[in-house]
Enzyme design. Structure first.
Site, PDB file in Angstrom:
ATOM      1  N   CYS A  90     -17.728 -27.784  16.704  1.00 38.83           N
ATOM      2  CA  CYS A  90     -17.186 -26.439  16.530  1.00 38.83           C
ATOM      3  C   CYS A  90     -15.735 -26.452  16.988  1.00 38.83           C
ATOM      4  CB  CYS A  90     -18.000 -25.426  17.340  1.00 38.83           C
ATOM      5  SG  CYS A  90     -17.346 -23.747  17.336  1.00 38.83           S
ATOM      6  N   CYS A 201     -13.128 -24.730  10.673  1.00 31.47           N
ATOM      7  CA  CYS A 201     -14.411 -24.239  11.188  1.00 31.47           C
ATOM      8  C   CYS A 201     -15.503 -24.994  10.448  1.00 31.47           C
ATOM      9  CB  CYS A 201     -14.548 -22.735  10.957  1.00 31.47           C
ATOM     10  SG  CYS A 201     -16.180 -22.062  11.364  1.00 31.47           S
TER      11      CYS A 201
END
Length: 282
Positions: A90, A201
């Protein structure tokens, strides 16, 4: 890894015990599954334990303090599962918490994400690159350092992908709603001669087929997991914990959200083996 001086076959025995452990990987939700698949194909003998923090997704609009607390909580969960290395799949979590994790758990190796601005800048022929990311990624120090390094040489076009994480978590990757939102973000990049697109992302990687439909080959999409896979293998080799004996790794998936959504994403990734998915209330 055991830092003990051993004799003969005993050293080999201890390192093999560590090599047999799984690799931990976590994300704010389901986006990191695209990273898991890439790394698992790159290291087919390794086993993985994945944790998707869907209950608290998205991280992009959360405070650094909250994200760091969640990262520590999930790290403790993975350490209890006896993993040998942890991938923070992440970008937002990496930006907010990777240094804190490394400081507090010095006995475990962490591999983090960062937007691929360097390869995008080197590959660009038009001198225009696009970055689609969350607010949390854009404000992180890792992004700022890369931005400052390459901004004198390429024009960087920034776009916050608001709403995309929520659609991915709801299993709406191929929905009309997702395509409409992506067109809003991507079409201006095409008009501005962007030829390299950085996905900041991991959730956004799930939308690659839709992005390719919109761009019609005009933009090259950089998959964020390539560098992660290579760095993971490098660390495993350095610490002598690379799995070399098994033919196929085993995987376990944990989610504090809807396990049915996790199963849908795994199926979309064309995973052959039946996934072992577990619901947790963490």
């Amino acid at each position: 890894m055991h830092e003990t001086i051993c004799f003969g076959g005993l050293f080999y025995f201890y390192t093999m015990l560590d090599a047999d452990k799984s690799i931990g990987i976590f994300d704010s939700g389901l986006g990191g599954l695209s990273v898991w698949k890439y790394v698992a194909e790159f290291l087919p003998r390794e086993s993985f334990i994945y944790f998707g923090d869907s209950k608290h997704a998205p991280y992009g609009n959360k405070s650094d303090a909250f994200i760091t607390e969640r990262c520590h909580h999930i790290t403790r969960f993975l350490l209890d599962e006896n993993v040998k290395l942890i991938i923070v799949a992440c970008n937002t979590a990496t930006a907010a918490a990777i240094e804190s994790l490394r400081e507090n758990y010095p006995h475990i190796q962490f591999v983090g994400m960062e937007p691929a601005i360097k390869p995008a800048s080197l590959l660009s022929k038009t001198g225009h690159i696009g970055v689609l990311a969350t607010h949390g990624t854009f404000k992180g120090e890792l992004f700022k350092r890369n931005q400052e390094k390459y901004q004198p040489y390429v024009k960087i076009h920034y776009t916050e992908g608001n709403g995309l994480v929520e659609l991915a978590e709801q299993g709406k990757v191929y929905s009309d709603e997702a395509e409409k939102l992506l067109r809003k973000y991507i079409e201006p990049l095409v008009e501005n001669r962007v030829d390299q697109l950085v996905l900041g992302c991991t959730h956004y990687s799930l939308f690659i087929p839709v992005i390719e439909k919109i761009t019609k080959g005009a933009i090259h999409i950089l998959h964020p997991a390539d560098a992660i896979a290579k760095r993971t293998k490098d660390l495993l080799m350095q610490h002598r914990i690379l799995q070399t004996r098994k033919n196929h790794g085993e995987n376990a998936f944990y989610s504090n959200g809807k396990t049915s959504n996790m199963l849908d994403v795994i199926n979309q990734l064309d995973v052959e083996a039946e996934p072992n998915i577990f619901s947790v209330d963490n």
